[in-house]
Design an enzyme around this catalytic site. Sequence first.
Site, mmCIF file in Angstrom:
data_model
loop_
_atom_site.group_PDB
_atom_site.id
_atom_site.type_symbol
_atom_site.label_atom_id
_atom_site.label_comp_id
_atom_site.label_asym_id
_atom_site.label_seq_id
_atom_site.Cartn_x
_atom_site.Cartn_y
_atom_site.Cartn_z
ATOM 1 N N ASP A 59 -1.456 2.163 -4.928
ATOM 2 C CA ASP A 59 -0.615 1.112 -5.512
ATOM 3 C C ASP A 59 -0.718 1.087 -7.041
ATOM 4 O OD1 ASP A 59 -0.078 0.399 -2.918
ATOM 5 O OD2 ASP A 59 -0.784 -1.669 -3.104
ATOM 6 N N HIS A 205 -5.972 2.363 -5.529
ATOM 7 C CA HIS A 205 -5.124 2.120 -6.702
ATOM 8 C C HIS A 205 -5.268 3.270 -7.688
ATOM 9 C CE1 HIS A 205 -5.713 -1.849 -4.888
ATOM 10 N NE2 HIS A 205 -4.572 -2.205 -5.444
#
Length: 259
Positions: A59, A205
């Site tokens: 993400d 991430h």
Amino acid sequence: MRRDANAGRLLTAAVAAVPALVAAAHAGPAGTWLAGPRRALLPALAGIGTPHHVALTFDDGPDPNSTPAFLAALDELALRATFFVVGEHLLSHRRLGQDIVRRGHELAVHGWTHERPWWPAPRREARQLARAAHAVAEVSGTRPTWYRPPYGILTGDRLLAARRTGLRPVLWTAWGRDWTAHATAESVVTTVLTDLRGGGTVLLHDSDRHAAAGCWRAALAALPGVVAACRAAGLTVGPLGEHGLTGRAGSSHVRQPRR
């Protein structure tokens, strides 16, 4: 007169209840953020696919300061993954987005910005999600399939916007808590493997734009350990497009290899 008074009271009560109903419709679906109920009741939303596979997702990118390091690591591991990108970041770094696709990875939608939905705003959510999906399609040359809202908060507005945009919401079954300042490679691996089973979806991430500065290094360093544990368990690792989201998770945990 009595009937009129009763009718008036009912109307007043109904009008007073409208804000509460709107708030419930907005916030109710966000309860899917809770991992336990999500895995048990909504396996497809949790990202539970076929038991022999693990979906690897990232993400918050693309980020020119960190995403290239993840792409290099994935090349070294001979892996492909799904990158949930923020629309405004993607259009600022088109070439990086195109490089993600060129290397065989999948681009998915993480919203136009990375905001928390404090108040109902259905028109705004629909407009921004459509804008983000268009950006992904423009950069990748392919219409996106997947949507993961920022912070995993899937409100009623966001759910409706996803349906109108033709996107499929997918959250995760295991994450690394790699966005914190104290995250380390060891802590990320341990946290991921605590909840990871065959058929699960891993959230990491590839950027620290919306997290503690430099925390992406912990996720990057943890990546080989997570992948090694999956492979040692006989699981393949890849993008959501190969995950078969109609399946169920396996019954056994993925264990970290002994050193």
